[in-house]
Design an enzyme around this catalytic site. Structure first.
Site: not given
Length: 316
Positions: A33, A80, A103
């Site tokens: 498998e 920012l 953010k």
């Protein structure tokens, strides 16, 4: 399920089986498998040209550096401007379509790809110059080492550790070595000289900006649209920032609802965030506004909480 998602699912699944087998001596599936899933993954990787960093078919060896080299960024990676007011976000948007994004509270990283290969990863540093951490980026859990795009491409984003992984890692550390938050843990992990340490920390990369591209207009309906660029790199196998799209004519009445949605989304995904970011979808318009020495004018951060610092009382 598309092929990229199947690649991610198989990569995660096979790595879990490998971990159980090698670290806990547990065989959850048969060798047959396992081999069948392994072959399926290898076939999909060949078809898509996308190979995730932790793919069992391309296990990357660990690399040790003697020091982290400095590099000058191809473009300024500035902080920012911030606000705590939803009304300020509305004023910022004006009559423009915008993206409202989580953010992330981690470590900003810039990835560079050439000829479909990850060639460099660098930290934000002081905004002009950062440190090369390519050896560690190659063991992040969710970035592609190889992508189906041969042009030059830069992707900016955040290296993070989810709250779930943070708590698991911290619980195994001695009391005097525990980290205060996921941001401190990921920052220390990404800047290690030995990539084996980073590989054990379950670091993820969340893309939130595609600053520099070559030939992307062939793949994007609007190459100057921020969301088009993000969706393009998502199709290459990257995990992109949770976002809400804000049409100009609906911002005034939908903004608070969108803010709440993103907060709930981040909480359910166990993502460390310290606010949201609003940015103009029109990249050309945003860049035309220029920047100050501190921040660009194309984006505005919305902070949920006051900045908190530990101080010492010296006198009364």
């Amino acid at each position: 399920m598309d092929k990229v998602q199947r690649i991610k699912e198989l990569t995660k699944q096979l790595n879990q089986y490998r971990d159980l087998y090698y670290n806990n001596s547990v065989s959850k599936i048969s060798d047959q498998e396992y081999d069948s899933l392994f072959d399926e993954l290898r076939k999909l990787e060949e078809e898509t040209n996308i190979i995730m960093a932790n793919s069992p078919t391309h296990t990357v060896g660990y690399e040790v550096k003697t020091k982290l080299e400095k590099v000058k960024h191809s473009h300024p990676m500035l902080s920012l401007d911030k606000t705590k007011s939803v009304d300020d976000l509305k004023k910022f948007a004006g009559d423009k379509d915008c993206l409202l994004m989580c953010k992330m509270d981690g470590l900003t990283v810039l990835l560079t790809y050439e000829n479909g290969e990850l060639v460099q990863a660098e930290t934000r540093g002081n905004g002009e110059e950062g440190e090369i951490i390519t050896h560690n980026a190659k063991v992040f859990e969710n970035i592609p080492l190889h992508i189906d795009y041969t042009k030059y491409l830069e992707i900016e984003g955040e290296a993070i550790i989810t709250y779930d992984d943070f708590e698991k890692i911290n619980s195994k550390l001695p009391e005097n070595e525990k980290y205060k938050n996921p941001r401190n843990l990921v920052s220390g992990s990404v800047r290690q000289l030995d990539s084996q340490i980073a590989a054990q920390r379950h670091i993820k990369f969340i893309a939130w900006k595609v600053p520099i591209t070559s030939g992307i207009n062939k793949y994007c309906v609007d190459s100057c649209s921020m969301i088009c660029r993000l969706k393009f790199v998502e199709s290459l196998g990257f995990e992109i920032i949770p976002y809400e799209y804000l049409y100009a004519d609906s911002i005034s009445y939908s903004l608070k609802h969108k803010v709440s949605n993103l907060q709930d989304n981040a909480k359910s995904l166990k993502l460390p965030i310290d606010g949201l970011v609003m940015a103009y979808d029109d990249i050309s318009y945003g860049e035309s506004l220029g920047s100050t020495g501190h921040h660009p004018k194309h984006s505005l951060a919305y902070k949920f909480y006051d900045d908190i610092y530990t101080t010492r009382l010296l006198d009364v």
